[in-house]
Every structure is written in structure tokens, then in C-alpha cells.
Scaffold this motif. Structure first.
Motif, mmCIF file in Angstrom:
data_model
loop_
_atom_site.group_PDB
_atom_site.id
_atom_site.type_symbol
_atom_site.label_atom_id
_atom_site.label_comp_id
_atom_site.label_asym_id
_atom_site.label_seq_id
_atom_site.Cartn_x
_atom_site.Cartn_y
_atom_site.Cartn_z
ATOM 1 N N PHE A 106 -4.961 -0.455 -5.414
ATOM 2 C CA PHE A 106 -5.296 0.019 -6.750
ATOM 3 C C PHE A 106 -6.338 1.135 -6.687
ATOM 4 C CE2 PHE A 106 -7.755 0.007 -10.650
ATOM 5 C CZ PHE A 106 -6.772 -0.002 -11.625
ATOM 6 N N VAL A 107 -7.378 0.920 -5.896
ATOM 7 C CA VAL A 107 -8.454 1.915 -5.800
ATOM 8 C C VAL A 107 -7.933 3.219 -5.215
ATOM 9 C CG1 VAL A 107 -10.632 2.451 -4.657
ATOM 10 C CG2 VAL A 107 -10.288 0.190 -5.653
ATOM 11 N N VAL A 108 -7.140 3.149 -4.151
ATOM 12 C CA VAL A 108 -6.616 4.362 -3.519
ATOM 13 C C VAL A 108 -5.644 5.081 -4.453
ATOM 14 C CG1 VAL A 108 -5.221 5.236 -1.610
ATOM 15 C CG2 VAL A 108 -6.936 3.477 -1.181
ATOM 16 N N ALA A 109 -4.761 4.344 -5.102
ATOM 17 C CA ALA A 109 -3.784 4.960 -5.993
ATOM 18 C C ALA A 109 -4.462 5.651 -7.174
ATOM 19 C CB ALA A 109 -2.795 3.915 -6.489
ATOM 20 N N GLN A 110 -5.561 5.088 -7.634
ATOM 21 C CA GLN A 110 -6.254 5.681 -8.778
ATOM 22 C C GLN A 110 -6.909 7.009 -8.435
ATOM 23 O OE1 GLN A 110 -6.352 5.074 -11.995
ATOM 24 N NE2 GLN A 110 -4.848 3.429 -11.697
ATOM 25 N N ILE A 111 -7.121 7.274 -7.161
ATOM 26 C CA ILE A 111 -7.623 8.593 -6.763
ATOM 27 C C ILE A 111 -6.628 9.668 -7.170
ATOM 28 C CG2 ILE A 111 -8.217 10.040 -4.773
ATOM 29 C CD1 ILE A 111 -9.211 7.515 -3.370
ATOM 30 N N PHE A 112 -5.346 9.370 -7.024
ATOM 31 C CA PHE A 112 -4.296 10.334 -7.362
ATOM 32 C C PHE A 112 -3.928 10.294 -8.847
ATOM 33 C CE2 PHE A 112 -3.650 8.879 -2.978
ATOM 34 C CZ PHE A 112 -3.777 10.087 -2.302
ATOM 35 N N LEU A 113 -4.267 9.198 -9.511
ATOM 36 C CA LEU A 113 -3.922 9.048 -10.929
ATOM 37 C C LEU A 113 -5.062 9.432 -11.856
ATOM 38 C CD1 LEU A 113 -2.078 5.593 -10.733
ATOM 39 C CD2 LEU A 113 -1.013 7.826 -11.091
ATOM 40 N N ALA A 114 -6.138 9.938 -11.315
ATOM 41 C CA ALA A 114 -7.356 10.171 -12.105
ATOM 42 C C ALA A 114 -7.125 11.109 -13.283
ATOM 43 C CB ALA A 114 -8.452 10.730 -11.190
ATOM 44 N N ASP A 115 -6.261 12.100 -13.138
ATOM 45 C CA ASP A 115 -6.048 13.084 -14.201
ATOM 46 C C ASP A 115 -4.746 12.839 -14.974
ATOM 47 O OD1 ASP A 115 -8.389 14.449 -13.488
ATOM 48 O OD2 ASP A 115 -7.330 15.573 -11.928
ATOM 49 N N ALA A 140 -5.878 -10.106 -9.393
ATOM 50 C CA ALA A 140 -5.966 -11.469 -8.853
ATOM 51 C C ALA A 140 -4.690 -12.249 -9.155
ATOM 52 C CB ALA A 140 -7.180 -12.181 -9.446
ATOM 53 N N GLY A 141 -4.134 -12.040 -10.360
ATOM 54 C CA GLY A 141 -2.889 -12.718 -10.720
ATOM 55 C C GLY A 141 -1.729 -12.274 -9.857
ATOM 56 N N ASN A 142 -1.729 -11.010 -9.479
ATOM 57 C CA ASN A 142 -0.689 -10.495 -8.590
ATOM 58 C C ASN A 142 -0.720 -11.229 -7.249
ATOM 59 O OD1 ASN A 142 1.275 -8.129 -8.041
ATOM 60 N ND2 ASN A 142 -0.119 -8.036 -6.313
ATOM 61 N N ALA A 143 -1.926 -11.406 -6.707
ATOM 62 C CA ALA A 143 -2.075 -12.139 -5.443
ATOM 63 C C ALA A 143 -1.718 -13.609 -5.616
ATOM 64 C CB ALA A 143 -3.500 -12.002 -4.925
ATOM 65 N N ALA A 144 -2.105 -14.186 -6.757
ATOM 66 C CA ALA A 144 -1.787 -15.595 -7.010
ATOM 67 C C ALA A 144 -0.283 -15.807 -7.157
ATOM 68 C CB ALA A 144 -2.515 -16.075 -8.271
ATOM 69 N N GLY A 145 0.393 -14.882 -7.843
ATOM 70 C CA GLY A 145 1.839 -15.003 -8.008
ATOM 71 C C GLY A 145 2.557 -14.973 -6.674
ATOM 72 N N THR A 146 2.160 -14.050 -5.803
ATOM 73 C CA THR A 146 2.745 -13.984 -4.458
ATOM 74 C C THR A 146 2.493 -15.271 -3.688
ATOM 75 O OG1 THR A 146 2.520 -11.577 -4.361
ATOM 76 C CG2 THR A 146 2.685 -12.747 -2.267
ATOM 77 N N THR A 147 1.293 -15.802 -3.819
ATOM 78 C CA THR A 147 0.941 -17.028 -3.101
ATOM 79 C C THR A 147 1.778 -18.210 -3.565
ATOM 80 O OG1 THR A 147 -1.335 -16.227 -2.840
ATOM 81 C CG2 THR A 147 -0.953 -18.581 -2.484
ATOM 82 N N MET A 161 0.823 -1.209 0.000
ATOM 83 C CA MET A 161 0.000 0.000 0.000
ATOM 84 C C MET A 161 0.858 1.260 0.000
ATOM 85 S SD MET A 161 -3.521 -0.389 2.055
ATOM 86 C CE MET A 161 -3.936 1.149 1.258
ATOM 87 N N ALA A 162 1.908 1.269 0.811
ATOM 88 C CA ALA A 162 2.751 2.461 0.900
ATOM 89 C C ALA A 162 3.391 2.787 -0.442
ATOM 90 C CB ALA A 162 3.822 2.261 1.969
ATOM 91 N N VAL A 163 3.958 1.774 -1.094
ATOM 92 C CA VAL A 163 4.596 2.002 -2.390
ATOM 93 C C VAL A 163 3.556 2.411 -3.426
ATOM 94 C CG1 VAL A 163 5.900 0.935 -4.265
ATOM 95 C CG2 VAL A 163 6.508 0.443 -1.898
ATOM 96 N N SER A 222 -4.192 -5.696 -2.673
ATOM 97 C CA SER A 222 -4.010 -5.242 -4.053
ATOM 98 C C SER A 222 -5.212 -4.446 -4.541
ATOM 99 C CB SER A 222 -3.763 -6.443 -4.968
ATOM 100 O OG SER A 222 -2.598 -7.136 -4.596
ATOM 101 N N LEU A 223 -6.403 -4.926 -4.225
ATOM 102 C CA LEU A 223 -7.620 -4.205 -4.624
ATOM 103 C C LEU A 223 -7.670 -2.827 -3.986
ATOM 104 C CD1 LEU A 223 -10.314 -7.036 -4.473
ATOM 105 C CD2 LEU A 223 -9.770 -5.655 -6.489
#
Length: 264
Positions: free
Chosen positions: A135-144, A161-168, A45-47, A131-132
């Protein structure tokens, strides 16, 4: 009258559900488990938030996949879950708790499979939710910006989902190495050397066959799963997913074979 005794008798017989419950209790009762998982989630989340708040459209990163950009911290988060996977197995050998587990479940293999199920379910759930949210929080800053996207865009949900699966899957490989080597430092060294460093070394060899094979190594395959758009010179998503599953299955199968043969 015949009296039946042993682990299969009475209300205290060993069942898959009880072994699963026991492993879940062990995982959730350790403070280190939640500290490690919390650290993984916090790093992702921080990154992601930093990438969102500092990104500018004229920065030259417009060709970077949006999901990869936002979830760039997954690399750091995966290191945390990898260590946790090793602790789940090798950690029990270092403390001697494995003897109690195998005494309670003499058939041995149900203990390993229960660890795999509980650990995989926990890591996937935590990383998918993280991850979900990231993504949602980061898109607040990436909207424009030119990296603006939504969950309904093609490939985005699959990549998350693939990101979570890869980590798993990577963490399951680490869990298997922990069970194989029965040493926390040894398993960490084997993961870093065999899973992270070796593919980079092999990729420097000037052979097309080696270059193709490296695409299906664990870390490279995991990267493919976390991209919403096809990556150049990379394995297809289906091939990457199959490769990761086979790497994890091979490691865990080897661990299961040795668990049956070696003393605790």
C-alpha cells in the motif's frame, strides 16, 4: 520406590509449548514453506506496484476502493497460502511424517491445534506486512491521482488488516480440508470446487435467499474484509468476519473429529 515413566514424566514430557515449537520447526525448516510464502508476498507486491504505476485518473476506475485496487494481487497470493495450508496437513500424510508426529503426541489433537496456531500466525504476519508495504509503495505512484490515500484515512488500516485476516481464514479452511481428505490433490480440488467455484454457480440462481447466503461464503466474505468502504450488495464487515471464522472453525472441527477416530 516408584518410577514414573511415559510421555508425562521427566524433562521430556509433552507440553503445548513443545508441540508448538515442534510445528514451528517443521514449518520453517522446509524450503517449500518460504518459497510459497515468498511467492505470495511477491505476487501481492508486484500486482500492487503495477496497479500504482499504470493507473490514470481518467481510466474509469475512480469508484474502485483504493485498498482493493492496490491489493488486487491478494487473490493470487491467497492461492499460494492455500496450497501451503494443504501441504501443512495433507503433505505430512503423503510423506508418512504424520505417524512420527502422532507417536510423539498420542493425544493427537494438540498436533492439529499447534499446526493451526503456527500456520495462522505466520500467514497473518507475512500478509499483513506485505499488504502494508504494498500500500505504501503503490501510493507513491498514486499520489497525484484520485486514488491517493494514506494509512490514516478512515477504514484503510482496518481494510489492510482485514485483507490479511481474510487470506489467513481462507488458508485455514484449506488446512482443514487437507487434514480431512489427507490428499494434496484432493484438498486442492475440494477448495477450488467448494470454496471458489460453488458460490459463483449458486449466485446465478434466481432466488433472493440464495443470493443472501452466498454473501457469507468464504471468498465473498474475505473480499468484504479487504475493502475500506462498504461494498454494495455485500455482507457487513462484522458479519463477514464472523462467517469466515465459523467456516474455518467448522472445517477444523470436522478435521479434529476424524483425527481422533481414524488411524494415521
Amino acid at each position: 520406590m516408584t518410577t514414573t515413566t511415559g510421555p508425562a514424566a521427566g524433562p521430556y514430557r509433552v507440553t503445548p509449548a513443545r508441540v508448538l515449537r515442534s510445528e514451528w520447526h517443521k514449518l520453517r525448516s522446509l524450503r517449500s514453506s518460504w518459497i510459497t510464502l515468498g511467492s505470495a508476498a511477491a505476487l501481492v507486491m508486484a500486482v500492487g506496484i503495477v496497479m500504482g504505476t499504470t493507473y490514470t485518473s481518467d481510466g474509469g476506475d475512480s469508484d474502485v476502493d483504493t485498498v482493493i485496487l492496490v491489493l488486487y494481487g491478494t487473490t493470487l497470493g491467497t492461492l499460494c497460502t492455500v496450497v501451503l495450508g494443504i501441504l501443512v496437513t495433507a503433505g505430512e500424510y503423503s510423506t508418512g511424517m504424520i505417524r512420527a508426529s502422532l507417536t510423539a503426541v498420542p493425544r493427537r489433537l494438540p498436533v492439529l491445534w499447534a499446526k493451526v496456531a503456527v500456520f495462522a500466525g505466520t500467514v497473518f504476519t507475512v500478509m499483513l506486512a506485505t499488504s502494508l508495504l504494498t500500500f505504501v509503495v503503490a501510493q507513491i505512484f498514486l499520489a497525484d491521482t484520485d486514488q491517493a490515500a494514506s494509512l490514516t484515512d478512515p477504514g484503510v488500516l482496518r481494510a489492510i488488516a482485514g485483507n490479511a485476516a481474510g487470506t489467513t481464514f481462507l488458508s485455514l479452511i484449506a488446512l482443514g480440508l487437507g487434514a480431512l481428505l489427507r490428499s494434496v490433490p484432493g484438498a486442492i480440488g475440494a477448495f477450488i470446487g467448494g470454496v471458489m467455484v460453488l458460490p459463483e454457480v449458486l449466485s446465478m440462481l434466481p432466488y433472493d435467499a440464495v443470493e443472501t447466503a452466498v454473501r457469507y461464503f468464504p471468498t465473498q466474505a474475505a473480499g468484504v474484509l479487504g475493502s475500506a468502504t462498504p461494498l454494495p450488495d455485500a455482507a457487513p464487515v462484522s458479519g463477514a468476519l464472523l462467517a469466515l471464522a465459523l467456516w474455518a472453525a467448522a472445517t477444523l472441527s470436522a478435521a479434529a473429529a476424524l483425527l481422533r477416530r481414524r488411524d494415521a
